[in-house]
Design a protein around this motif. Sequence first.
Motif, PDB file in Angstrom:
ATOM      1  N   ASP B 302       0.946  -1.171   0.027  1.00 51.43           N
ATOM      2  CA  ASP B 302      -0.128  -0.014   0.060  1.00 51.43           C
ATOM      3  C   ASP B 302       0.862   1.149  -0.023  1.00 51.43           C
ATOM      4  N   PRO B 303       0.578   2.338  -0.765  1.00 51.61           N
ATOM      5  CA  PRO B 303       1.538   3.322  -0.826  1.00 51.61           C
ATOM      6  C   PRO B 303       1.305   4.218   0.258  1.00 51.61           C
ATOM      7  N   SER B 304       0.485   4.105   1.198  1.00 52.78           N
ATOM      8  CA  SER B 304       0.312   5.187   2.457  1.00 52.78           C
ATOM      9  C   SER B 304       1.277   4.427   3.417  1.00 52.78           C
ATOM     10  N   ARG B 305       2.116   3.280   3.406  1.00 52.28           N
ATOM     11  CA  ARG B 305       2.833   2.772   4.464  1.00 52.28           C
ATOM     12  C   ARG B 305       3.864   3.691   4.798  1.00 52.28           C
ATOM     13  N   LEU B 306       4.259   3.648   6.064  1.00 49.34           N
ATOM     14  CA  LEU B 306       5.321   4.665   6.896  1.00 49.34           C
ATOM     15  C   LEU B 306       6.591   4.265   6.171  1.00 49.34           C
ATOM     16  N   THR B 307       7.411   5.101   5.823  1.00 50.94           N
ATOM     17  CA  THR B 307       8.700   5.013   5.241  1.00 50.94           C
ATOM     18  C   THR B 307      10.012   5.545   6.308  1.00 50.94           C
ATOM     19  N   PHE B 567       1.397   1.481   9.069  1.00 52.33           N
ATOM     20  CA  PHE B 567       0.655   2.402   8.429  1.00 52.33           C
ATOM     21  C   PHE B 567       0.556   3.707   9.505  1.00 52.33           C
ATOM     22  N   PRO B 568       0.047   5.001   8.830  1.00 55.43           N
ATOM     23  CA  PRO B 568      -0.289   6.005   9.573  1.00 55.43           C
ATOM     24  C   PRO B 568      -1.604   6.023  10.266  1.00 55.43           C
ATOM     25  N   THR B 569      -1.379   5.162  11.332  1.00 60.04           N
ATOM     26  CA  THR B 569      -2.955   4.932  11.845  1.00 60.04           C
ATOM     27  C   THR B 569      -3.636   5.984  12.625  1.00 60.04           C
ATOM     28  N   LYS B 570      -4.630   5.912  13.211  1.00 62.19           N
ATOM     29  CA  LYS B 570      -5.107   7.102  14.036  1.00 62.19           C
ATOM     30  C   LYS B 570      -4.237   6.985  15.325  1.00 62.19           C
ATOM     31  N   THR B 571      -3.841   5.735  16.007  1.00 60.82           N
ATOM     32  CA  THR B 571      -3.015   5.949  17.049  1.00 60.82           C
ATOM     33  C   THR B 571      -1.737   6.526  16.866  1.00 60.82           C
ATOM     34  N   ALA B 572      -1.205   6.403  15.578  1.00 57.88           N
ATOM     35  CA  ALA B 572       0.123   7.012  15.058  1.00 57.88           C
ATOM     36  C   ALA B 572       0.138   8.307  15.138  1.00 57.88           C
ATOM     37  N   SER B 573      -1.025   8.858  14.798  1.00 54.46           N
ATOM     38  CA  SER B 573      -1.132  10.377  14.621  1.00 54.46           C
ATOM     39  C   SER B 573      -1.233  11.046  15.936  1.00 54.46           C
ATOM     40  N   LEU B 574      -1.519  10.132  17.184  1.00 55.46           N
ATOM     41  CA  LEU B 574      -1.519  10.690  18.586  1.00 55.46           C
ATOM     42  C   LEU B 574      -0.223  10.396  19.147  1.00 55.46           C
ATOM     43  N   ALA B 575       0.744   9.804  18.469  1.00 55.72           N
ATOM     44  CA  ALA B 575       2.053   9.390  19.130  1.00 55.72           C
ATOM     45  C   ALA B 575       3.034  10.579  19.183  1.00 55.72           C
ATOM     46  N   ASP B 576       4.005  10.411  19.991  1.00 58.93           N
ATOM     47  CA  ASP B 576       5.058  11.134  20.235  1.00 58.93           C
ATOM     48  C   ASP B 576       6.266  10.819  19.376  1.00 58.93           C
ATOM     49  N   VAL B 578       6.932   7.857  16.246  1.00 58.68           N
ATOM     50  CA  VAL B 578       6.183   6.768  15.307  1.00 58.68           C
ATOM     51  C   VAL B 578       7.677   6.122  14.613  1.00 58.68           C
ATOM     52  N   PHE B 579       7.921   4.917  14.728  1.00 61.41           N
ATOM     53  CA  PHE B 579       8.738   3.915  13.935  1.00 61.41           C
ATOM     54  C   PHE B 579       7.998   3.405  12.584  1.00 61.41           C
ATOM     55  N   PRO B 580       8.684   3.285  11.508  1.00 64.06           N
ATOM     56  CA  PRO B 580       8.091   2.573  10.282  1.00 64.06           C
ATOM     57  C   PRO B 580       8.635   1.059  10.663  1.00 64.06           C
ATOM     58  N   ALA B 604      10.522 -11.809   1.072  1.00 60.40           N
ATOM     59  CA  ALA B 604      10.507 -12.059  -0.143  1.00 60.40           C
ATOM     60  C   ALA B 604      10.830 -10.691  -1.119  1.00 60.40           C
ATOM     61  N   THR B 605      10.514  -9.548  -0.367  1.00 57.17           N
ATOM     62  CA  THR B 605      10.909  -8.223  -1.110  1.00 57.17           C
ATOM     63  C   THR B 605      11.925  -7.550  -0.082  1.00 57.17           C
ATOM     64  N   PRO B 606      12.557  -6.637  -0.798  1.00 59.51           N
ATOM     65  CA  PRO B 606      13.556  -5.767   0.154  1.00 59.51           C
ATOM     66  C   PRO B 606      12.718  -4.832   1.029  1.00 59.51           C
ATOM     67  N   PRO B 607      13.059  -4.306   1.969  1.00 64.09           N
ATOM     68  CA  PRO B 607      12.340  -3.414   3.027  1.00 64.09           C
ATOM     69  C   PRO B 607      11.981  -2.163   2.174  1.00 64.09           C
ATOM     70  N   LEU B 608      10.804  -1.480   2.765  1.00 65.29           N
ATOM     71  CA  LEU B 608      10.313  -0.317   2.295  1.00 65.29           C
ATOM     72  C   LEU B 608      10.996   0.671   2.956  1.00 65.29           C
ATOM     73  N   GLY B 609      11.483   2.029   2.251  1.00 65.41           N
ATOM     74  CA  GLY B 609      11.936   3.083   2.797  1.00 65.41           C
ATOM     75  C   GLY B 609      12.943   2.528   3.872  1.00 65.41           C
ATOM     76  N   GLU B 610      12.849   3.243   4.899  1.00 65.12           N
ATOM     77  CA  GLU B 610      14.099   3.265   6.005  1.00 65.12           C
ATOM     78  C   GLU B 610      13.495   2.334   7.186  1.00 65.12           C
ATOM     79  N   SER B 611      12.413   1.345   6.637  1.00 65.59           N
ATOM     80  CA  SER B 611      11.721   0.582   7.816  1.00 65.59           C
ATOM     81  C   SER B 611      12.669  -0.328   8.289  1.00 65.59           C
ATOM     82  N   ARG B 612      12.360  -0.537   9.680  1.00 61.67           N
ATOM     83  CA  ARG B 612      13.108  -1.716  10.260  1.00 61.67           C
ATOM     84  C   ARG B 612      12.330  -2.650  10.854  1.00 61.67           C
ATOM     85  N   ALA B 613      12.897  -3.990  11.048  1.00 59.75           N
ATOM     86  CA  ALA B 613      12.153  -4.964  11.635  1.00 59.75           C
ATOM     87  C   ALA B 613      11.853  -4.712  13.185  1.00 59.75           C
TER      88      ALA B 613
END
Lengths: 172, 704
Positions: B302-307, B567-576, B578-580, B604-613
């Motif tokens: 999904d293109p909305s994912r946090l990077t 994803f940039p969820t509602k909870t994420a929008s309240l956070a101080d 946010v880690f992708p 299966a695929t390389p990670p998106l953006g700067e995201s970490r496990a």
Amino acid sequence: MPVLEPIVELARGLWTTLRSMAEKPVTVQYPEQKRPVKPRFRGRHVLKRYDNGLEKCIGCALCAAACPADAIFVEASENTDEERYSPGDRYASTYEINMLRCIYCGFCEDACPTEAIVLGDNYELSFTDRREAIYPKEMLLEPVPAGGAPTPQKTEPGKFTRSVPEMKDPAD
Amino acid sequence: MTKTVTLTIDDQQVTVPEGTLIVNAAKMVGIDIPVFCYHPKMEPVGMCRQCLVEVGRPAIDRATGQPVLEDGKPKIQFGPKLETACTTPVSEGMVVLTHSEKARAAQKEILEFLLTSHPLDCPVCDKGGECPLQNLTLAYGPAESRFLYSEKHHAEKHVPLGDKIWLDRERCIQCGRCIRFQEIIAGDPVLSFYQRGRDTDIITHSDPPFDSIFSGNTTDICPVGALTTADFRFGARPWEMKAAASICSLCPVGCNLTFNTRREAKAGGKVVIKRAMPRQNEQVNEIWICDRGRFNWHYVEDPSRLTHPLVKKDGKLEKASWSAAIEAAGNQVKGNQVLVVASGRLSNEDLFNLKQLADGLGGEALLYDSLPGGELTTRYGVSAGTNLGDLGAGSAILVAAADLYHEAPIWYLRVKAAAERGANLVIVNPEATRLDKYAKKLVRCGKDEAAAKVRELAAELTAAENLVVFFGRTADRNLAEDCAALLQGREGRANNGLIGVWPRANDQGAWELGYKPVDPSTGSGQALAQAVKGKVVYLAAADPAGDDPQLAEALKGAKAVIVQELFPTKTASLADVVFPAQAFTERDGSYTSGERRVQRFYPATPPLGESRADFAIAAAVAAAAGLEVEGRSALLVMDKLAAAVPAFVGISYRKLAEVTEQWPIVGRGDLYYGGTTYENRQGLGVQLNVSTFKRSNVVRGRAL
């Protein structure tokens, strides 16, 4: 006569020079003049069209599979009657050949089920950058023939249902 | 001990159990008999006639009843006609010739017949390259057809058979595998033949069309390109794709998947997943997966994912570097009361590291899940050696407050099969479910009465030799306890135990690691709202604010909120902070299925953006707070986990990757036999043993 021998040899050599001075030259003034290529020459690839302008390529990627140099990349998409690129369901939405990788073996031509890809007579490939060596579909497609329309075309439903043209002679 | 029979197939002696079909006996010793309509998971029908072989049996003297001897050996009498290997069971002393001149000629003729009506549009067919008809034609078929081209059969080329599956009527060879799968295995008889002779068609007669959650499997077992998925249509050629083993993340069954990936121009040159295919694991999903698992992985792209990491500055979330975000999170958690709320979407490694973080800081780790009874499954859950496929007559299965068809489709499939083998299936549920028609006993009752009804059934159920109990979404605490009570005394016995039909893939793993439910009594959001007050809340893969506006309000009362998410969820929008996080398709890890099987998935695929496990993020935050938590690789985290949690003793990534022989044989060379399901070469997983330790304290007690 040992004294005359070098003179004879010299005259012989000079005769070759003199004779060729009178002959018609074999060189041509390239690039103003071009020599026709042989019938089985394998030059740069051309993607062919049908007479109505539809692309012969159906995006089956058999050329890419046959390519020993992995120079061809094909990605397929679906045709609709509103936007038709080729007969049948499938067309190549991306078609790229890396001319630096290509070894001009012609296996792609052999593999093609619709005779869409043909190695033409163009041998004048030049690029200033490795990326430019990747020829996209727009560069490979031949111009729209007279009387044909460019792709995508809006076509009559049910008219172009088959991707692979029906063979006239099954033994062909 | 079943009786065995010895026979000779192509000069090879084979000893197989009585009743084995010739085609299977041959397969066991590596002899291929071509088939189209036969499938090892279904009863034979002998429709396609492709498996014709010469069969000879020892001649018996009528007078004496003894075999007639010829030069000291039994005289073999061959039948006047060829026989279908898929319908003929083996018999003692039988001699089968699969490649004799007569058999080869018949096999060749059948293929020639099949090809007279086949369009041969392999270049544009999605099956091309993994097509049994293609393969068998090359191996057994004629090089030329004697039929007139103009007499070729023409039919509709793309018929939508439901919104997920396309039918090409021209390509269909009428083997009936799809119809039989839907009828026999899936129990959704929504396909059938229509018309006769050359006009025979496959049709669907359900509304909505092809109404089955298992519809994708028909494309795997279709021996031609007649059934293909709309999702993958013209996506790529099979040989162009790479395969990566994975585990489905959508329900607690833990089906083994293979993701096919390819570099794609449409995706800007990135490596993307093109399709999900089942991977064989006879103890989990056999060779099937449901349509959710097959098609619902698209959220990872999904293109909305946090990077990038985000840190709140002046009331607004802004992009930040990893080091800044980790420092910010570290400062928040240090010296404060910490509450970790994680969801069962995370892997075992992630959950373990998050628990380490909570325990190290003297905080609490909660599992964001409303279903009670988690700790009961760690005591009474099924243990090593359990296989739903082994249950049959003499076993009892109770399904309480769960709709397996919709919540865990493959369990529905396996429970249904067990019931058909004779297991006593009892269903206690307030609503009708698709499993009802296979139940021996059906109890329809409200949520409050369910526990009492289960107690009433106890005597009947506990009389069974093996008992497996499923409890599901609408179960309350009482029901869970009564279900567990049925299993008293059966702890640690194979094919016995309690299975929670959890809403997420790894809820079981969280329970095993000692996570606490949000509220053990009601599981309602209110308890969570109370719990977060004044604390630093560390949320992983959970979106309480998005699920419940009350919780969104409650989170504002927290001291700080740290979120790791896709994803940039509602909870994420309240956070101080946010880690992708990386999706499960981009990293390795392991899930614990509801059947307590720990299974590994691979990137299966390389990670998106700067995201970490997730486990690495948790470890980094822990390090910033002064704790030492392993975060270098999932493998190393698993080693720590296995050392710390008794239930996981002896588990390592190497162990999880072990495989053993499985029947039926499926895979690339045997496409014609089992379908396009991938062979399992990456691990069958390990089922946990029931341990009597009290886990939560053990994790806390270790200094890691």
